[in-house]
Motif scaffolding. Structure first.
Motif, PDB file in Angstrom:
ATOM      1  N   ALA A  87     105.513   7.185 -52.025  1.00  0.00           N
ATOM      2  CA  ALA A  87     105.977   6.326 -50.921  1.00  0.00           C
ATOM      3  C   ALA A  87     107.451   5.995 -51.111  1.00  0.00           C
ATOM      4  N   GLY A  88     108.257   7.033 -51.371  1.00  0.00           N
ATOM      5  CA  GLY A  88     109.714   6.866 -51.499  1.00  0.00           C
ATOM      6  C   GLY A  88     110.352   6.965 -50.122  1.00  0.00           C
ATOM      7  N   ASN A  89     111.545   7.576 -50.052  1.00  0.00           N
ATOM      8  CA  ASN A  89     112.274   7.641 -48.778  1.00  0.00           C
ATOM      9  C   ASN A  89     111.435   8.260 -47.666  1.00  0.00           C
ATOM     10  N   MET A  90     110.961   9.472 -47.921  1.00  0.00           N
ATOM     11  CA  MET A  90     110.300  10.210 -46.851  1.00  0.00           C
ATOM     12  C   MET A  90     108.872   9.706 -46.625  1.00  0.00           C
ATOM     13  N   ILE A 109      97.508   4.282 -50.879  1.00  0.00           N
ATOM     14  CA  ILE A 109      98.818   4.756 -51.325  1.00  0.00           C
ATOM     15  C   ILE A 109      98.878   4.903 -52.831  1.00  0.00           C
ATOM     16  N   GLN A 110      99.286   6.093 -53.258  1.00  0.00           N
ATOM     17  CA  GLN A 110      99.500   6.323 -54.692  1.00  0.00           C
ATOM     18  C   GLN A 110     100.993   6.446 -54.943  1.00  0.00           C
ATOM     19  N   ASP A 111     101.533   5.519 -55.716  1.00  0.00           N
ATOM     20  CA  ASP A 111     102.946   5.558 -56.123  1.00  0.00           C
ATOM     21  C   ASP A 111     103.095   4.589 -57.281  1.00  0.00           C
ATOM     22  N   PRO A 112     103.677   5.036 -58.411  1.00  0.00           N
ATOM     23  CA  PRO A 112     103.757   4.143 -59.583  1.00  0.00           C
ATOM     24  C   PRO A 112     104.678   2.956 -59.351  1.00  0.00           C
ATOM     25  N   ALA A 171     104.092  13.430 -50.675  1.00  0.00           N
ATOM     26  CA  ALA A 171     105.527  13.190 -50.456  1.00  0.00           C
ATOM     27  C   ALA A 171     106.191  12.783 -51.766  1.00  0.00           C
ATOM     28  N   VAL A 172     105.804  13.474 -52.848  1.00  0.00           N
ATOM     29  CA  VAL A 172     106.466  13.227 -54.143  1.00  0.00           C
ATOM     30  C   VAL A 172     107.541  14.297 -54.330  1.00  0.00           C
ATOM     31  N   LYS A 173     108.435  14.060 -55.281  1.00  0.00           N
ATOM     32  CA  LYS A 173     109.464  15.047 -55.587  1.00  0.00           C
ATOM     33  C   LYS A 173     108.789  16.326 -56.093  1.00  0.00           C
ATOM     34  N   GLN A 199     109.396  18.212 -58.468  1.00  0.00           N
ATOM     35  CA  GLN A 199     109.261  18.335 -59.926  1.00  0.00           C
ATOM     36  C   GLN A 199     108.106  17.506 -60.512  1.00  0.00           C
ATOM     37  N   VAL A 200     107.561  16.544 -59.730  1.00  0.00           N
ATOM     38  CA  VAL A 200     106.403  15.806 -60.272  1.00  0.00           C
ATOM     39  C   VAL A 200     105.076  16.321 -59.709  1.00  0.00           C
ATOM     40  N   MET A 201     105.163  17.375 -58.875  1.00  0.00           N
ATOM     41  CA  MET A 201     103.941  17.919 -58.272  1.00  0.00           C
ATOM     42  C   MET A 201     102.897  18.270 -59.319  1.00  0.00           C
ATOM     43  N   ASP A 202     103.340  18.864 -60.439  1.00  0.00           N
ATOM     44  CA  ASP A 202     102.365  19.327 -61.414  1.00  0.00           C
ATOM     45  C   ASP A 202     101.539  18.184 -62.003  1.00  0.00           C
ATOM     46  N   GLU A 203     102.186  16.995 -62.153  1.00  0.00           N
ATOM     47  CA  GLU A 203     101.387  15.876 -62.674  1.00  0.00           C
ATOM     48  C   GLU A 203     100.512  15.237 -61.591  1.00  0.00           C
ATOM     49  N   VAL A 204     100.820  15.523 -60.326  1.00  0.00           N
ATOM     50  CA  VAL A 204     100.052  14.916 -59.231  1.00  0.00           C
ATOM     51  C   VAL A 204      98.827  15.769 -58.856  1.00  0.00           C
ATOM     52  N   SER A 244     101.693  18.733 -47.186  1.00  0.00           N
ATOM     53  CA  SER A 244     102.738  18.568 -48.196  1.00  0.00           C
ATOM     54  C   SER A 244     104.124  18.704 -47.589  1.00  0.00           C
ATOM     55  N   ILE A 245     105.012  17.770 -47.972  1.00  0.00           N
ATOM     56  CA  ILE A 245     106.419  17.913 -47.537  1.00  0.00           C
ATOM     57  C   ILE A 245     107.308  18.219 -48.741  1.00  0.00           C
ATOM     58  N   ALA A 246     106.689  18.537 -49.883  1.00  0.00           N
ATOM     59  CA  ALA A 246     107.475  18.813 -51.091  1.00  0.00           C
ATOM     60  C   ALA A 246     108.258  20.116 -50.910  1.00  0.00           C
ATOM     61  N   ASN A 264     113.160  16.173 -41.959  1.00  0.00           N
ATOM     62  CA  ASN A 264     114.544  15.880 -42.371  1.00  0.00           C
ATOM     63  C   ASN A 264     114.818  14.378 -42.287  1.00  0.00           C
ATOM     64  N   THR A 265     115.962  13.956 -42.840  1.00  0.00           N
ATOM     65  CA  THR A 265     116.185  12.506 -43.021  1.00  0.00           C
ATOM     66  C   THR A 265     116.219  11.674 -41.739  1.00  0.00           C
ATOM     67  N   PRO A 266     116.626  12.197 -40.577  1.00  0.00           N
ATOM     68  CA  PRO A 266     116.541  11.332 -39.398  1.00  0.00           C
ATOM     69  C   PRO A 266     115.107  10.852 -39.114  1.00  0.00           C
TER      70      PRO A 266
HETATM   71  N1  LIG Z   1     114.489  13.064 -48.269  1.00  0.00           N
HETATM   72  C1  LIG Z   1     114.558  14.134 -47.469  1.00  0.00           C
HETATM   73  O1  LIG Z   1     115.450  14.311 -46.657  1.00  0.00           O
HETATM   74  C2  LIG Z   1     113.495  15.188 -47.517  1.00  0.00           C
HETATM   75  C3  LIG Z   1     113.491  16.177 -46.529  1.00  0.00           C
HETATM   76  C4  LIG Z   1     112.470  17.123 -46.573  1.00  0.00           C
HETATM   77  C5  LIG Z   1     111.534  17.101 -47.582  1.00  0.00           C
HETATM   78  N2  LIG Z   1     111.598  16.131 -48.525  1.00  0.00           N
HETATM   79  C6  LIG Z   1     110.609  16.142 -49.586  1.00  0.00           C
HETATM   80  O2  LIG Z   1     109.955  14.899 -49.597  1.00  0.00           O
HETATM   81  C7  LIG Z   1     109.535  14.635 -50.913  1.00  0.00           C
HETATM   82  C8  LIG Z   1     109.904  13.215 -51.248  1.00  0.00           C
HETATM   83  O3  LIG Z   1     111.321  13.063 -51.198  1.00  0.00           O
HETATM   84  P1  LIG Z   1     111.972  11.631 -51.168  1.00  0.00           P
HETATM   85  O4  LIG Z   1     113.394  11.802 -50.843  1.00  0.00           O
HETATM   86  O5  LIG Z   1     111.121  10.725 -50.331  1.00  0.00           O
HETATM   87  O6  LIG Z   1     111.798  11.242 -52.723  1.00  0.00           O
HETATM   88  P2  LIG Z   1     111.665   9.816 -53.378  1.00  0.00           P
HETATM   89  O7  LIG Z   1     112.378   8.796 -52.548  1.00  0.00           O
HETATM   90  O8  LIG Z   1     112.013   9.961 -54.828  1.00  0.00           O
HETATM   91  O9  LIG Z   1     110.105   9.493 -53.242  1.00  0.00           O
HETATM   92  C9  LIG Z   1     109.118  10.016 -54.071  1.00  0.00           C
HETATM   93  C10 LIG Z   1     108.212   8.861 -54.498  1.00  0.00           C
HETATM   94  O10 LIG Z   1     107.143   9.414 -55.269  1.00  0.00           O
HETATM   95  C11 LIG Z   1     106.929   8.540 -56.355  1.00  0.00           C
HETATM   96  N3  LIG Z   1     106.181   9.174 -57.437  1.00  0.00           N
HETATM   97  C12 LIG Z   1     106.618   9.666 -58.639  1.00  0.00           C
HETATM   98  N4  LIG Z   1     105.581  10.124 -59.361  1.00  0.00           N
HETATM   99  C13 LIG Z   1     104.456   9.938 -58.622  1.00  0.00           C
HETATM  100  C14 LIG Z   1     103.082  10.198 -58.815  1.00  0.00           C
HETATM  101  N5  LIG Z   1     102.634  10.760 -59.941  1.00  0.00           N
HETATM  102  N6  LIG Z   1     102.194   9.868 -57.838  1.00  0.00           N
HETATM  103  C15 LIG Z   1     102.632   9.307 -56.702  1.00  0.00           C
HETATM  104  N7  LIG Z   1     103.930   9.015 -56.462  1.00  0.00           N
HETATM  105  C16 LIG Z   1     104.833   9.335 -57.387  1.00  0.00           C
HETATM  106  C17 LIG Z   1     108.330   8.154 -56.756  1.00  0.00           C
HETATM  107  O11 LIG Z   1     108.330   7.060 -57.645  1.00  0.00           O
HETATM  108  P3  LIG Z   1     109.551   6.977 -58.723  1.00  0.00           P
HETATM  109  O12 LIG Z   1     110.797   6.791 -57.925  1.00  0.00           O
HETATM  110  O13 LIG Z   1     109.170   5.770 -59.515  1.00  0.00           O
HETATM  111  O14 LIG Z   1     109.545   8.251 -59.489  1.00  0.00           O
HETATM  112  C18 LIG Z   1     108.938   7.844 -55.391  1.00  0.00           C
HETATM  113  O15 LIG Z   1     108.635   6.530 -54.961  1.00  0.00           O
HETATM  114  C19 LIG Z   1     110.211  15.650 -51.836  1.00  0.00           C
HETATM  115  O16 LIG Z   1     109.268  16.594 -52.279  1.00  0.00           O
HETATM  116  C20 LIG Z   1     111.229  16.299 -50.965  1.00  0.00           C
HETATM  117  O17 LIG Z   1     111.367  17.669 -51.276  1.00  0.00           O
HETATM  118  C21 LIG Z   1     112.546  15.162 -48.522  1.00  0.00           C
END
Ligand SMILES: NC(=O)c1ccc[n+]([C@@H]2O[C@H](COP(=O)([O-])OP(=O)(O)OC[C@H]3O[C@@H](n4cnc5c(N)ncnc54)[C@H](OP(=O)(O)O)[C@@H]3O)[C@@H](O)[C@H]2O)c1
Length: 274
Positions: A14-17, A37-40, A74-76, A78-83, A99-101, A125-127
Motif C-alpha cells: 500500500a505504497g504510492n501506487m 491489506i498486507q503492508d509492513p 503492488a509491491v516493489k 525486488q520484494v516479489m520473491d518474499e511475497v 499485478s502491477i509490479a 502510471n503515476t497520474p
Molecule cells: N509508481 C509508479 O509510477 C508505478 C508505475 C507502474 C508500476 N508501478 C509498480 O507498482 C509497484 C509499487 O510501486 P510504488 O511506487 O507504489 O512502490 P512503494 O511506494 O515502495 O510501495 C510498495 C509498498 O509495498 C510495501 N511492502 C514491502 N514489502 C512488503 C511485503 N512483503 N508485503 C506487502 N507489502 C510490502 C512497502 O513497504 P516499505 O516501504 O516498508 O518497504 C511499500 O509500502 C512496483 O512494483 C512498481 O513497479 C509503479
C-alpha cells in the motif's frame, strides 16, 4: 457506477501506487470491509487514508476464512520473491491475481502460485494518484471474462485502461506511458531553464513552464483533434512558434531524441524482466 466485488480483495503493498488504487476503489464506493491489506509499514499518506476508512494493514495476513476474489500485487518488483509464498497461501482456484509490479512476467506468477493461476499483469502510471492515469493490461490464458472485467474496473478507478494480448508489448508500454510522466516533468524543467537563459527570473520561468505544460496537457485531453492539429493551429507561418519548431522538429530534434529515449527504456524494461 459503484465498484462491487463478489467476494473480497487483498491488496499486497500500500505504497504510492497501491494507495492510489485503494483511494480510487474507495472513491467509487467499494465497501472497505471487503478489503484486506498486507503492508509492513504503509507510508504516512496511506495511513491517513486507512484511518479515514477504518482499515488496517498487517505485515503478514492470517489465513483468510475464504480465498479472495482478487489479489492486487503492488509491491516493489525486488520484494516479489518474499511475497509469493504468502500469495500462494491466500489464492484459491477462483482468485485472480492483478499485478502491477514492473518487469515481473506472467510466467513467474504461474510458476510461484500454480500453473493454472489466473493472472493479469498491468502497467499503470503515476497520474493514477489523481485518477488520471492510463494502464495497459495483459491477461494470462486462465483469466475468465468476469475476472478480466473485475480487473478492468479496478484499474479504471484510477484512469483509462487498454488491454493487449501480447505480453511483450508491456516493454514499449512501460517506455511510453509508465516512464512517460518523467519525460514531461523533464520537458517542464528544460522549458523553465531555457526561459531563465533567455532572461526570465527563475520563479517566473518555472511558473510559466508549469502552467504551459499542464494547460497544454489539458487541451490535448479535451480536444477531439490530434496533437499535430493543435500544434498547427497555433503556428503561424514564419512566426515565433514556427521559429522554435524549426529547431525542435529539425535534424537531431525532439522526434529523434524521443525515439532514442523510448528505445532505451524499452531495452531496459526487457533487461529487468525476470
Ligand atoms: N509508481 C509508479 O509510477 C508505478 C508505475 C507502474 C508500476 N508501478 C509498480 O507498482 C509497484 C509499487 O510501486 P510504488 O511506487 O507504489 O512502490 P512503494 O511506494 O515502495 O510501495 C510498495 C509498498 O509495498 C510495501 N511492502 C514491502 N514489502 C512488503 C511485503 N512483503 N508485503 C506487502 N507489502 C510490502 C512497502 O513497504 P516499505 O516501504 O516498508 O518497504 C511499500 O509500502 C512496483 O512494483 C512498481 O513497479 C509503479
Amino acid at each position: 457506477m459503484t465498484l462491487k466485488i463478489d467476494g473480497s480483495l487483498l491488496l499486497a503493498g500500500a505504497g504510492n501506487m497501491g494507495a492510489a488504487l485503494l483511494a480510487g476503489w474507495l472513491d467509487r464506493g467499494l465497501d472497505p470491509s471487503a478489503v484486506q491489506i498486507q503492508d509492513p509499514a504503509p507510508p504516512t499518506a496511506t495511513r491517513a487514508l486507512l484511518e479515514r476508512h477504518h482499515l488496517t494493514a498487517s505485515p503478514m495476513l492470517e489465513p483468510l476464512p475464504k480465498a479472495p476474489a482478487v489479489i492486487v500485487v503492488a509491491v516493489k518488483p525486488q520484494v516479489m520473491d518474499e511475497v509469493f509464498p504468502g500469495l500462494a497461501r491466500h489464492a484459491g482456484p477462483q482468485t485472480v491475481v492483478l499485478s502491477i509490479a514492473a518487469g515481473r512476467p506472467l510466467a513467474g506468477f504461474e510458476r510461484q502460485l500454480a500453473p493454472q493461476a489466473a493472472v493479469v499483469r498491468a502497467m499503470p502510471n503515476t497520474p493514477a494518484a489523481i485518477a488520471r492515469g492510463i494502464s495497459v493490461a495483459v491477461p494470462n490464458a486462465h483469466v475468465t471474462a468476469a475476472q478480466r472485467q473485475l480487473c478492468d474496473a479496478l484499474l479504471r478507478a484510477v484512469g483509462e485502461v487498454e488491454w493487449v494480448a501480447e505480453e511483450a508489448l508491456l516493454d514499449p508500454v512501460t517506455a511510453v506511458s509508465g516512464s512517460g510522466p518523467a519525460y514531461v516533468f523533464h520537458l517542464t524543467e528544460c522549458l523553465a531553464a531555457a526561459g531563465v537563459t533567455a532572461g526570465l527570473a527563475p520563479d517566473l520561468a518555472m511558473k510559466l513552464a508549469r502552467h504551459t505544460v499542464s494547460g497544454a496537457g489539458e487541451l490535448i485531453n479535451r480536444a477531439e483533434a490530434p496533437p499535430s492539429a493543435l500544434r498547427e493551429s497555433v503556428t503561424s507561418p514564419n512566426g515565433t512558434t514556427f521559429a522554435a519548431l524549426q529547431v525542435l522538429m529539425g535534424e537531431g530534434g525532439l522526434a529523434e531524441l524521443m525515439t532514442e529515449a523510448v528505445a532505451a527504456a524499452t531495452r531496459r524494461s526487457r533487461e529487468l524482466a525476470k
